[in-house]
Design a protein around this motif. Structure first.
Motif, mmCIF file in Angstrom:
data_model
loop_
_atom_site.group_PDB
_atom_site.id
_atom_site.type_symbol
_atom_site.label_atom_id
_atom_site.label_comp_id
_atom_site.label_asym_id
_atom_site.label_seq_id
_atom_site.Cartn_x
_atom_site.Cartn_y
_atom_site.Cartn_z
ATOM 1 N N GLY A 33 4.350 70.067 -75.104
ATOM 2 C CA GLY A 33 3.319 69.286 -74.449
ATOM 3 C C GLY A 33 3.019 67.962 -75.128
ATOM 4 O O GLY A 33 1.864 67.688 -75.465
ATOM 5 N N GLU A 34 4.047 67.125 -75.291
ATOM 6 C CA GLU A 34 3.824 65.823 -75.903
ATOM 7 C C GLU A 34 4.901 64.840 -75.489
ATOM 8 O O GLU A 34 6.011 65.228 -75.101
ATOM 9 N N VAL A 35 4.569 63.571 -75.556
ATOM 10 C CA VAL A 35 5.520 62.497 -75.323
ATOM 11 C C VAL A 35 5.656 61.733 -76.628
ATOM 12 O O VAL A 35 4.669 61.496 -77.330
ATOM 13 N N ARG A 36 6.894 61.352 -76.966
ATOM 14 C CA ARG A 36 7.159 60.796 -78.289
ATOM 15 C C ARG A 36 7.887 59.467 -78.187
ATOM 16 O O ARG A 36 8.639 59.218 -77.244
ATOM 17 N N LEU A 37 7.685 58.649 -79.210
ATOM 18 C CA LEU A 37 8.478 57.444 -79.422
ATOM 19 C C LEU A 37 9.149 57.575 -80.778
ATOM 20 O O LEU A 37 8.481 57.846 -81.780
ATOM 21 N N ASP A 38 10.450 57.388 -80.826
ATOM 22 C CA ASP A 38 11.192 57.563 -82.068
ATOM 23 C C ASP A 38 10.957 56.391 -83.023
ATOM 24 O O ASP A 38 10.714 55.257 -82.587
ATOM 25 N N PRO A 39 11.038 56.624 -84.326
ATOM 26 C CA PRO A 39 10.939 55.519 -85.290
ATOM 27 C C PRO A 39 11.992 54.449 -84.998
ATOM 28 O O PRO A 39 13.130 54.762 -84.652
ATOM 29 N N GLY A 40 11.573 53.199 -85.120
ATOM 30 C CA GLY A 40 12.480 52.090 -84.851
ATOM 31 C C GLY A 40 12.450 51.594 -83.426
ATOM 32 O O GLY A 40 13.056 50.568 -83.116
ATOM 33 N N THR A 41 11.743 52.308 -82.534
ATOM 34 C CA THR A 41 11.693 51.892 -81.130
ATOM 35 C C THR A 41 10.369 51.244 -80.763
ATOM 36 O O THR A 41 10.191 50.799 -79.639
ATOM 37 N N THR A 42 9.430 51.202 -81.690
ATOM 38 C CA THR A 42 8.124 50.607 -81.425
ATOM 39 C C THR A 42 7.998 49.269 -82.134
ATOM 40 O O THR A 42 8.797 48.928 -83.000
ATOM 41 N N LYS A 43 6.955 48.518 -81.791
ATOM 42 C CA LYS A 43 6.738 47.214 -82.407
ATOM 43 C C LYS A 43 6.512 47.340 -83.903
ATOM 44 O O LYS A 43 6.962 46.499 -84.685
ATOM 45 N N THR A 44 5.816 48.385 -84.333
ATOM 46 C CA THR A 44 5.547 48.581 -85.752
ATOM 47 C C THR A 44 6.708 49.245 -86.488
ATOM 48 O O THR A 44 6.712 49.286 -87.720
ATOM 49 N N GLY A 45 7.674 49.763 -85.726
ATOM 50 C CA GLY A 45 8.798 50.458 -86.335
ATOM 51 C C GLY A 45 8.536 51.924 -86.619
ATOM 52 O O GLY A 45 9.448 52.653 -87.014
ATOM 53 N N GLU A 46 7.299 52.363 -86.431
ATOM 54 C CA GLU A 46 6.934 53.743 -86.708
ATOM 55 C C GLU A 46 7.007 54.591 -85.441
ATOM 56 O O GLU A 46 6.791 54.104 -84.336
ATOM 57 N N GLY A 47 7.295 55.881 -85.614
ATOM 58 C CA GLY A 47 7.302 56.780 -84.480
ATOM 59 C C GLY A 47 5.877 57.071 -84.024
ATOM 60 O O GLY A 47 4.902 56.747 -84.714
ATOM 61 N N ARG A 48 5.760 57.686 -82.857
ATOM 62 C CA ARG A 48 4.439 57.964 -82.316
ATOM 63 C C ARG A 48 4.493 59.197 -81.424
ATOM 64 O O ARG A 48 5.517 59.458 -80.783
ATOM 65 N N VAL A 49 3.389 59.939 -81.388
ATOM 66 C CA VAL A 49 3.273 61.139 -80.550
ATOM 67 C C VAL A 49 1.950 61.074 -79.792
ATOM 68 O O VAL A 49 0.914 60.738 -80.368
ATOM 69 N N PHE A 50 2.002 61.388 -78.500
ATOM 70 C CA PHE A 50 0.782 61.487 -77.701
ATOM 71 C C PHE A 50 0.805 62.848 -76.998
ATOM 72 O O PHE A 50 1.602 63.078 -76.086
ATOM 73 N N PRO A 51 -0.049 63.783 -77.416
ATOM 74 C CA PRO A 51 -0.086 65.096 -76.751
ATOM 75 C C PRO A 51 -0.511 64.965 -75.289
ATOM 76 O O PRO A 51 -1.254 64.057 -74.927
ATOM 77 N N PHE A 52 -0.029 65.893 -74.474
ATOM 78 C CA PHE A 52 -0.372 65.871 -73.056
ATOM 79 C C PHE A 52 -1.867 66.085 -72.835
ATOM 80 O O PHE A 52 -2.464 66.997 -73.414
#
Length: 312
Positions: free
Chosen positions: A177-196
Motif C-alpha cells: 500500500g505505497e507509491v515510491r520514487l527511487d533514489p536518483g529520480t527526484t529533484k533532491t536525488g533522494e528516494g521517497r515513499v507515500f503510503p496509500f
C-alpha cells in the motif's frame, strides 16, 4: 605550456608595456560547457537551463567574449529582462547560468577572473492554494485521465512534470500500500515513499483498470500510470487546465499550487511538519516559510492560551 612558463610569459608581456591577450572564449562556447555539466551530472533542470540559454541569454551575450562581459553588461541584461516583464526569480535563474559559465571557465584556467554578478531580491512567499471545493470544481471540468492526474497531485504534492507524470507501475506497490520514487529520480536525488490513503488506493485501482484496457487495445504494455488514450504519458495540458480553472472561478492557478496545498492539508490534519516535508519531498524547513504554510491548529492554540492568560 606549464603554469610556471605561462606566468613567466605574462610577466615579460607586462614589462614590455603590452597587456596580456584577451581570452577568446565566447559566451556560446562557455555555455556549452554549462549544458554539458548539467548533462553529465544528470540535473533535472537541464530543460529549463536550455530554455534560458536559447530564449534570453544567447540573444544578448552570444557573440561576446566572456572576458569582455562586465558587471555593467550584466546590469543592462537585467534591465532589459525587467522591461520585458520577467520576474526577479526568473532573471536570477538566468543569471545563475551565466555565473556557472564563468565559474567553469575560471576553474578550467580559460579565464583569469570573472565579474561580480549580483542576484536580485526575490519575493519568495507563495500563496497559491486549493481549498477542497475549488479543487473539486476544477477536477470535474477535466477529462478523466487529467482528473485522475490532478487528484494524485492534490493528495501527494509531488512535482507534476518530473515525478507524477513519469510515475511507472513499477513504483506502485499494492501489496504494502505505497507509491515510491527511487533514489536518483527526484529533484533532491533522494528516494521517497507515500503510503496509500483510501482515495489513493481507489485512484490506483481505477488507473490499473484503465491501463489494462489500453494494453488490450494497443497490443503492447503500458508502463506509465497516468497516460493518454494512446498509452503515452501525460505531458503538457495547459489549455485544458486554464479552461477548467476559469470555468471553476479560479483563473490563473498553476499545477505547482498542489505542492503548497498538499503540505497545508497534511499540517492541518495534524501531521508533524517533518513528516509532511518528507512525504512531498522538501528538504529544508525554510520551504514551509517560503510557501507560507500555516498550521491553523497552532494558531488557535496560541489564541486559547492568550485568552486563558487574560482571564481574571
Amino acid at each position: 605550456m606549464s603554469e610556471t612558463r605561462l606566468k613567466q610569459r605574462n610577466r615579460r608581456t607586462l614589462r614590455s608595456g603590452v597587456g596580456p591577450p584577451i581570452p577568446r572564449l565566447t559566451f556560446r562556447a562557455a555555455v556549452r560547457d554549462v549544458l554539458d555539466d548539467y548533462r553529465i551530472n544528470r540535473k533535472r533542470s537541464l530543460v529549463d537551463v536550455e530554455r534560458h540559454v536559447r530564449l534570453h541569454l544567447t540573444p544578448f551575450f552570444g557573440r561576446r567574449r566572456m572576458a569582455a562581459i562586465t558587471t555593467t553588461n550584466v546590469r543592462r541584461y537585467v534591465v532589459r529582462r525587467q522591461d520585458e516583464g520577467a520576474k526577479n526569480a526568473t532573471i536570477n535563474r538566468e543569471l545563475s547560468v551565466l555565473k556557472r559559465a564563468f565559474a567553469l571557465a575560471v576553474g578550467a584556467g580559460t579565464l583569469p577572473s570573472r565579474p561580480h554578478i549580483a542576484l536580485l531580491r526575490e519575493n519568495n512567499v507563495r500563496r497559491g492554494f486549493f481549498e477542497r471545493d475549488e479543487f473539486e470544481s476544477v477536477r470535474s471540468r477535466l477529462p478523466p485521465d487529467l482528473a485522475d492526474f490532478v487528484t494524485f497531485l492534490y493528495t501527494t504534492g509531488w512535482r507534476w512534470r518530473s515525478e507524477a507524470a513519469r510515475l511507472r507501475w513499477t513504483n506502485v506497490a499494492f501489496d504494502v500500500g505505497e507509491v515510491r520514487l527511487d533514489p536518483g529520480t527526484t529533484k533532491t536525488g533522494e528516494g521517497r515513499v507515500f503510503p496509500f490513503t483510501a482515495e489513493l488506493r481507489a485512484l490506483f485501482e481505477r488507473r490499473r483498470a484503465v491501463t489494462r484496457d489500453r494494453e488490450r487495445e494497443l497490443g503492447r504494455p503500458v508502463a506509465y500510470v497516468f497516460t493518454r488514450p494512446d498509452g503515452e504519458p501525460i505531458r503538457s495540458f495547459n489549455k485544458a487546465w486554464a479552461t477548467a480553472c476559469r470555468a471553476a472561478g479560479v483563473p490563473g492557478r498553476v499545477l505547482h499550487d498542489f505542492r503548497r496545498t498538499a503540505v497545508r492539508n497534511l499540517v492541518r490534519a495534524g501531521v508533524p511538519e517533518r513528516v509532511a516535508m518528507q512525504l512531498v519531498g522538501w528538504k529544508s524547513r525554510q520551504m514551509l516559510d517560503r510557501y507560507h504554510i500555516v498550521n491553523t491548529s497552532d494558531l488557535l492554540e496560541a489564541v486559547r492560551r492568550l485568552d486563558a492568560g487574560r482571564a481574571p
